[in-house]
Design a protein around this motif. Structure first.
Motif, PDB file in Angstrom:
ATOM      1  N   ALA A 162     -10.094   0.303   5.138  1.00 48.53           N
ATOM      2  CA  ALA A 162     -10.487   1.502   4.400  1.00 48.53           C
ATOM      3  C   ALA A 162     -11.984   1.738   4.574  1.00 48.53           C
ATOM      4  O   ALA A 162     -12.759   0.799   4.766  1.00 48.53           O
ATOM      5  CB  ALA A 162     -10.148   1.334   2.919  1.00 48.53           C
ATOM      6  N   THR A 163     -12.383   3.010   4.510  1.00 45.68           N
ATOM      7  CA  THR A 163     -13.800   3.349   4.602  1.00 45.68           C
ATOM      8  C   THR A 163     -14.562   2.697   3.458  1.00 45.68           C
ATOM      9  O   THR A 163     -15.662   2.183   3.641  1.00 45.68           O
ATOM     10  CB  THR A 163     -13.981   4.872   4.567  1.00 45.68           C
ATOM     11  N   LYS A 205     -11.685  15.852   2.107  1.00 50.48           N
ATOM     12  CA  LYS A 205     -12.433  15.115   3.130  1.00 50.48           C
ATOM     13  C   LYS A 205     -11.938  13.680   3.271  1.00 50.48           C
ATOM     14  O   LYS A 205     -12.079  13.061   4.323  1.00 50.48           O
ATOM     15  CB  LYS A 205     -13.917  15.121   2.764  1.00 50.48           C
ATOM     16  N   TYR A 206     -11.373  13.130   2.201  1.00 49.47           N
ATOM     17  CA  TYR A 206     -10.924  11.743   2.199  1.00 49.47           C
ATOM     18  C   TYR A 206      -9.471  11.656   1.733  1.00 49.47           C
ATOM     19  O   TYR A 206      -8.967  12.549   1.052  1.00 49.47           O
ATOM     20  CB  TYR A 206     -11.786  10.891   1.269  1.00 49.47           C
ATOM     21  N   ILE A 207      -8.828  10.568   2.092  1.00 47.33           N
ATOM     22  CA  ILE A 207      -7.490  10.253   1.581  1.00 47.33           C
ATOM     23  C   ILE A 207      -7.594   8.959   0.785  1.00 47.33           C
ATOM     24  O   ILE A 207      -8.123   7.955   1.272  1.00 47.33           O
ATOM     25  CB  ILE A 207      -6.476  10.079   2.721  1.00 47.33           C
ATOM     26  N   ALA A 208      -7.098   8.975  -0.451  1.00 50.74           N
ATOM     27  CA  ALA A 208      -7.111   7.788  -1.311  1.00 50.74           C
ATOM     28  C   ALA A 208      -5.700   7.232  -1.433  1.00 50.74           C
ATOM     29  O   ALA A 208      -4.767   7.958  -1.762  1.00 50.74           O
ATOM     30  CB  ALA A 208      -7.660   8.149  -2.690  1.00 50.74           C
ATOM     31  N   GLU A 215       0.841  -1.200   0.000  1.00 53.97           N
ATOM     32  CA  GLU A 215       0.000   0.000   0.000  1.00 53.97           C
ATOM     33  C   GLU A 215       0.877   1.250   0.000  1.00 53.97           C
ATOM     34  O   GLU A 215       1.829   1.356   0.764  1.00 53.97           O
ATOM     35  CB  GLU A 215      -0.934   0.020   1.215  1.00 53.97           C
ATOM     36  N   GLU A 216       0.535   2.174  -0.882  1.00 57.49           N
ATOM     37  CA  GLU A 216       1.226   3.455  -0.973  1.00 57.49           C
ATOM     38  C   GLU A 216       0.418   4.482  -0.177  1.00 57.49           C
ATOM     39  O   GLU A 216      -0.730   4.774  -0.509  1.00 57.49           O
ATOM     40  CB  GLU A 216       1.336   3.864  -2.441  1.00 57.49           C
ATOM     41  N   ILE A 217       1.042   5.026   0.880  1.00 57.65           N
ATOM     42  CA  ILE A 217       0.331   5.879   1.833  1.00 57.65           C
ATOM     43  C   ILE A 217       0.586   7.357   1.533  1.00 57.65           C
ATOM     44  O   ILE A 217       1.720   7.767   1.280  1.00 57.65           O
ATOM     45  CB  ILE A 217       0.786   5.574   3.271  1.00 57.65           C
ATOM     46  N   ASN A 218      -0.470   8.163   1.604  1.00 55.76           N
ATOM     47  CA  ASN A 218      -0.372   9.598   1.361  1.00 55.76           C
ATOM     48  C   ASN A 218      -0.182  10.369   2.660  1.00 55.76           C
ATOM     49  O   ASN A 218      -0.369   9.831   3.753  1.00 55.76           O
ATOM     50  CB  ASN A 218      -1.631  10.102   0.651  1.00 55.76           C
ATOM     51  N   ILE A 219       0.161  11.659   2.518  1.00 56.95           N
ATOM     52  CA  ILE A 219       0.365  12.514   3.677  1.00 56.95           C
ATOM     53  C   ILE A 219      -0.973  12.988   4.231  1.00 56.95           C
ATOM     54  O   ILE A 219      -2.029  12.659   3.702  1.00 56.95           O
ATOM     55  CB  ILE A 219       1.262  13.717   3.323  1.00 56.95           C
ATOM     56  N   TYR A 277     -10.025   6.415   2.712  1.00 56.27           N
ATOM     57  CA  TYR A 277     -10.214   6.550   4.153  1.00 56.27           C
ATOM     58  C   TYR A 277     -10.869   7.892   4.470  1.00 56.27           C
ATOM     59  O   TYR A 277     -10.467   8.929   3.923  1.00 56.27           O
ATOM     60  CB  TYR A 277      -8.863   6.510   4.877  1.00 56.27           C
ATOM     61  N   ASN A 278     -11.872   7.873   5.347  1.00 51.31           N
ATOM     62  CA  ASN A 278     -12.336   9.156   5.862  1.00 51.31           C
ATOM     63  C   ASN A 278     -11.328   9.632   6.910  1.00 51.31           C
ATOM     64  O   ASN A 278     -10.363   8.922   7.231  1.00 51.31           O
ATOM     65  CB  ASN A 278     -13.758   9.065   6.428  1.00 51.31           C
ATOM     66  N   GLU A 279     -11.527  10.829   7.430  1.00 46.39           N
ATOM     67  CA  GLU A 279     -10.515  11.418   8.308  1.00 46.39           C
ATOM     68  C   GLU A 279     -10.267  10.567   9.549  1.00 46.39           C
ATOM     69  O   GLU A 279      -9.122  10.340   9.948  1.00 46.39           O
ATOM     70  CB  GLU A 279     -10.920  12.830   8.720  1.00 46.39           C
ATOM     71  N   GLU A 280     -11.329  10.057  10.149  1.00 46.66           N
ATOM     72  CA  GLU A 280     -11.184   9.250  11.360  1.00 46.66           C
ATOM     73  C   GLU A 280     -10.396   7.972  11.076  1.00 46.66           C
ATOM     74  O   GLU A 280      -9.470   7.609  11.816  1.00 46.66           O
ATOM     75  CB  GLU A 280     -12.562   8.905  11.921  1.00 46.66           C
ATOM     76  N   ALA A 281     -10.765   7.271   9.990  1.00 51.03           N
ATOM     77  CA  ALA A 281     -10.089   6.018   9.643  1.00 51.03           C
ATOM     78  C   ALA A 281      -8.631   6.266   9.272  1.00 51.03           C
ATOM     79  O   ALA A 281      -7.738   5.484   9.621  1.00 51.03           O
ATOM     80  CB  ALA A 281     -10.820   5.328   8.496  1.00 51.03           C
ATOM     81  N   TYR A 282      -8.388   7.367   8.566  1.00 50.09           N
ATOM     82  CA  TYR A 282      -7.016   7.659   8.146  1.00 50.09           C
ATOM     83  C   TYR A 282      -6.119   7.991   9.327  1.00 50.09           C
ATOM     84  O   TYR A 282      -4.945   7.589   9.365  1.00 50.09           O
ATOM     85  CB  TYR A 282      -7.001   8.815   7.148  1.00 50.09           C
TER      86      TYR A 282
END
Length: 221
Positions: free
Chosen positions: A171-172, A116-119, A105-109, A150-155
Motif C-alpha cells: 500500500a502507498t 485519487k486513492y483507493i482505501a 484484504e477486502e478489495i474495492n473496484i 493505494y495511489n492510482e499506480e499502486a492500485y
C-alpha cells in the motif's frame, strides 16, 4: 462496544483516522453474484494444519448479473455499487520457524467515483501455536485491523495480484486502527464480520471454512 469489552481483558491499541467514502445514494441498476474463485485448504484453520513453509489462500468475488428484487441480492448489489466492494482475498502460511500468519484484504473496484486513492480494509494476525492445535484453543500473538491506501499506480498493480500467490504490491500508506495481543484465535471471526464492508463475502469465507461460525444476511422481508 465489542472492542471496549475486549480492551478490559487484553492489551489493546486504537488509532482513529477518519476518511471519506463516496456513496452512491441511487438504487443500483445491477445485482451482484458472489463467486468462490479459489478455496482455502481444507481444515487449515480448524487445527492450524499448515506445515513449515506451506501457504494457502482463497478468493471471493462479487460481480454483476441480471436484475433481481430479492433483499439477499440487493445486499450484494449495494455492496459493490454503494460501497465499491469487489472481492475478499485471504492468505495463510507457516514460516520455517513455525509461525502461522494470515492476511485478509477486502478489495474495492476501480476509480468509479474519480477519487485519487483507493482505501481497502485489511486484517493481519499470527500465532506460534503448533500444527494440530484446535483453533478454539489457539492464542494469537497479535491481530491488526488496518486501512490500506493505494495511489492510482499502486492500485493498478495490486488489483491484478492475489494474496494467495504470495507477496503483493505494498500500500502507498497504511493506517493501523486497532491492535490486540494475546487474544483467542476465535476473535478473528467476530472482528471480520464487524470490520469488513461486505456481509456476503465474509459469509462466503466463513462458510468455506466449514467451522461452527457464521453471520446472518438480511431477511427477504
Amino acid at each position: 462496544m465489542y472492542i471496549d469489552e475486549l480492551s478490559k481483558q487484553h492489551k489493546t491499541f486504537i488509532r482513529v483516522n477518519p476518511y471519506i467514502i463516496n456513496v452512491n445514494d441511487k438504487p443500483p441498476v445491477f445485482v451482484i453474484k458472489e463467486q468462490l474463485i479459489i478455496p482455502l485448504k481444507h481444515k487449515c484453520i480448524e487445527n492450524l494444519t499448515l506445515y513449515n513453509g506451506e501457504t494457502t489462500g482463497s478468493h471471493y468475488v462479487l460481480h454483476k448479473d441480471e436484475p433481481c428484487p430479492t433483499t439477499y441480492l440487493k445486499q450484494k448489489s449495494n455492496e459493490e455499487y454503494g460501497k465499491g466492494i469487489r472481492s475478499l482475498e485471504v492468505s495463510a502460511g507457516r514460516n520455517n520457524d513455525g509461525n502461522l500468519h494470515m492476511m485478509i484484504e477486502e478489495i474495492n473496484i476501480d476509480f468509479e467515483y474519480g477519487t485519487k486513492y483507493i482505501a481497502t480494509k485489511c486484517i493481519h494476525l499470527d500465532t506460534d501455536d503448533k500444527i494440530g492445535t484446535p483453533y478454539t484453543k489457539s492464542i494469537l500473538n497479535h491481530i491488526d485491523l488496518a486501512i490500506n491506501v493505494y495511489n492510482e499506480e499502486a492500485y493498478q498493480i495490486r488489483k491484478n495480484q492475489k494474496l494467495k500467490n504470495g507477496k503483493v504490491e505494498d500500500a502507498t500508506f497504511r493506517t493501523h486502527l486497532i491492535r490486540l495481543e494475546k487474544v483467542p484465535f476465535t476473535i478473528l471471526f467476530d472482528l471480520a464480520s464487524l470490520f469488513f464492508g461486505s456481509i456476503v463475502l465474509v459469509k462466503n469465507w466463513l462458510d468455506d471454512l466449514k467451522l461452527p461460525v457464521s453471520i446472518e444476511l438480511p431477511d427477504d422481508n
